[in-house]
Design an enzyme around this catalytic site. Structure first.
Site, short mmCIF file in Angstrom:
data_model
loop_
_atom_site.label_atom_id
_atom_site.label_comp_id
_atom_site.label_asym_id
_atom_site.label_seq_id
_atom_site.Cartn_x
_atom_site.Cartn_y
_atom_site.Cartn_z
N CYS A 47 -3.22 -4.49 4.15
CA CYS A 47 -2.08 -5.31 4.58
C CYS A 47 -2.06 -6.71 3.99
CB CYS A 47 -2.07 -5.40 6.11
SG CYS A 47 -1.84 -3.82 6.91
N HIS A 83 -1.58 -12.21 10.66
CA HIS A 83 -1.20 -10.82 10.41
C HIS A 83 -1.02 -10.13 11.76
CE1 HIS A 83 -0.92 -6.82 8.98
NE2 HIS A 83 -2.04 -6.44 9.57
N GLU A 98 0.85 -1.20 0.00
CA GLU A 98 0.00 0.00 0.00
C GLU A 98 0.88 1.24 0.00
OE1 GLU A 98 -2.11 -0.89 3.84
OE2 GLU A 98 -1.59 1.20 4.19
#
Lengths: 131, 348
Positions: free
Chosen positions: B112, B234, B80
């Site tokens: 993400c 994550h 990103e």
């Protein structure tokens, strides 16, 4: 830097491509069109190793405007095992602890930004070898 | 069978401590460290961006894969923080590794999870026989607004994976994706810093999506948490992966090898992919690994990996992730960090 120049120099800047004269074996980085030794015009391409030894360096404290965020920084010349030499910026280092003869590793970095709107230039910088 | 032929990581050397950021904003550092379970983050220097991190991570992946880069048929970079708004990061990566011109290239974006998206697509392309190898990179030099909670965690790093069918380091036994429209984190066009929904980013977003993906893939693969040696979630902060692991029935021991955020920060698209690289670095043949990414907006990609014998010869062909993470760090103060991250407005 003009996009056309960046594009022309990609083989040597992005992939460390050097040239060796087919006639006399003289090596060049960056590559040349005509061999300064024998006048040969045919070259083979080979890729430089990603490690060398620091031959000499200087510290830049008043840089050109495009490098002002990096000041003070060191510029150095490294020597590869095959005798070729290359000049570049030394990054991620304590400039007071640099030593001639120190082993350096080459790392792909952004070397120039043309203000906020121009094309980005990438190439290799030298990093003191630590692993 | 398809899977990972080579993997590599890249993490900048510079770090900033939570105390240094908290000092500037008059915040209580111990509260942030406890709340985020994070004590420092990586900082990219002005000459480091998603492209440079991706190139270095890919070079490490090629060292482990021991393949000719010309055989790579696709280069996908998920991030990103692509340096250009218009011009792919992947073209520079492909040019730098020598994969051009017979190569498909695209940049991926999904907060993400852009890196795991690229991994997902690469596995599909190789499995279908469209190409011999495909390269997926997840990397970011993420930004948090000054003083915002994100500033304590937004960091930099990249992981690269070369997918193929032969000489595998890890086989992809199962994949699954879970995705809904959940606006927990976003950045509008021309805005410099992202916005987030505060506590909304937790329960309805991260925890719902990650548990949904984990349950989905375990049902699909007919597996339970105890069947895995390691699990990677994550890691927007240090706390969330531990909590979601506990909710699903995983132990801290299963999570720890890929739990990098406390000393790395949140590398966004590089987060769970970097966790996978550090887990592969210490894995043994036969180990089963579950990886669940998360991207705000919101979705998760899930993978079941089985480590092969080749890990023994491949892992030391390139630098280990924990070496990049824990050795030879350079700590910076907030002023240097602000200069490096272009947070200071200068005269033209």
């Amino acid at each position: 830097m003009f996009p056309s120049r960046i594009w022309r120099e990609m083989p040597q800047r992005y992939r460390l491509e050097a040239a060796v004269c087919k006639k006399c074996g003289k090596r060049y980085y960056p590559p040349r069109l005509v061999c300064a030794e024998c006048g040969g015009r045919q070259f083979d391409t080979y890729v430089l190793p990603e490690e060398g030894k620091l031959l000499t360096f200087t510290v830049i404290r008043t840089p050109a405007s495009q490098f002002s965020d990096l000041a003070p920084y060191a510029m150095g010349i490294i020597k590869f095992d095959d005798g070729l030499q290359m000049m570049g910026q030394i990054a991620d280092c304590d400039i007071d602890k640099l030593k001639i003869g120190q082993k350096m590793r080459l790392e792909f970095r952004k070397i120039q930004t043309d203000d906020t709107h121009g094309v980005l230039s990438y190439a290799y910088k030298f990093i003191p070898k630590w692993y | 069978m398809v899977g990972i032929v080579g993997y590599g990581a890249m993490i900048p050397r510079h770090r900033i401590k939570v105390e240094e950021i908290a000092k500037v904003w008059g915040a209580d550092a111990p509260s942030y460290k406890k709340g985020l379970m994070l004590w420092q983050k990586s900082v990219p220097t002005p000459d480091v961006d998603t492209i440079t991190l991706s190139v270095e991570a890919t070079k490490n992946a090629i060292k482990r894969a021991q393949i000719n880069p010309k055989d790579i048929g696709a280069v996908y970079v998920g991030s990103e923080s692509h340096p250009y708004a218009v011009k792919p990061s992947g073209t520079t990566v492909a040019e730098a590794i020598g994969a051009v011109p017979d190569c498909h290239c695209a940049d991926f974006e999904f907060a993400c999870k852009a890196g795991s998206e690229a991994m997902f697509v690469c596995l599909g392309l190789v499995k279908s026989g469209y190409m011999k190898y495909a390269l997926a990179v997840g990397g970011d030099t993420s930004q948090g607004a000054p003083g915002d909670a994100l500033e304590y965690s937004a960091s930099a790093g990249a992981a690269a994976f070369i997918m193929g069918k032969t000489n595998l380091i890890a086989e992809a036994l199962e994949t699954y994706s879970f995705m809904t429209d959940t606006p927990d984190f976003w950045r509008r066009e021309h805005e410099f810093y992202p916005q987030h929904g505060g506590r909304f980013t937790g329960e309805p977003a991260y925890f719902r999506t990650v548990t949904g993906a984990a349950m989905g893939i375990m049902n699909k693969a007919k597996m339970k948490p105890k069947d895995f040696k390691y699990v990677i979630f994550h890691q927007p902060n240090g706390k969330f992966p531990l909590r979601v692991g506990k909710m699903l029935g995983f132990t801290k021991k299963q999570i720890e090898p890929g739990w990098l955020t406390p000393r790395l920060g949140n590398t966004y698209s590089g987060s769970s992919p970097l966790g996978l690289t550090s887990t592969l670095d210490i894995s043994k043949p036969g180990d089963m690994i579950l990886m669940i990414s998360y991207g705000s907006g919101a979705g998760s990609d899930a993978f079941v990996w089985r480590v092969t014998d080749r890990i023994k010869e491949a892992r030391d062909l390139a630098v280990h992730t924990t070496t990049l993470l824990d050795k030879n760090q350079i700590f910076v103060d907030y002023g240097t960090y602000a200069k490096y991250r272009h947070k200071i407005l200068k005269n033209k």
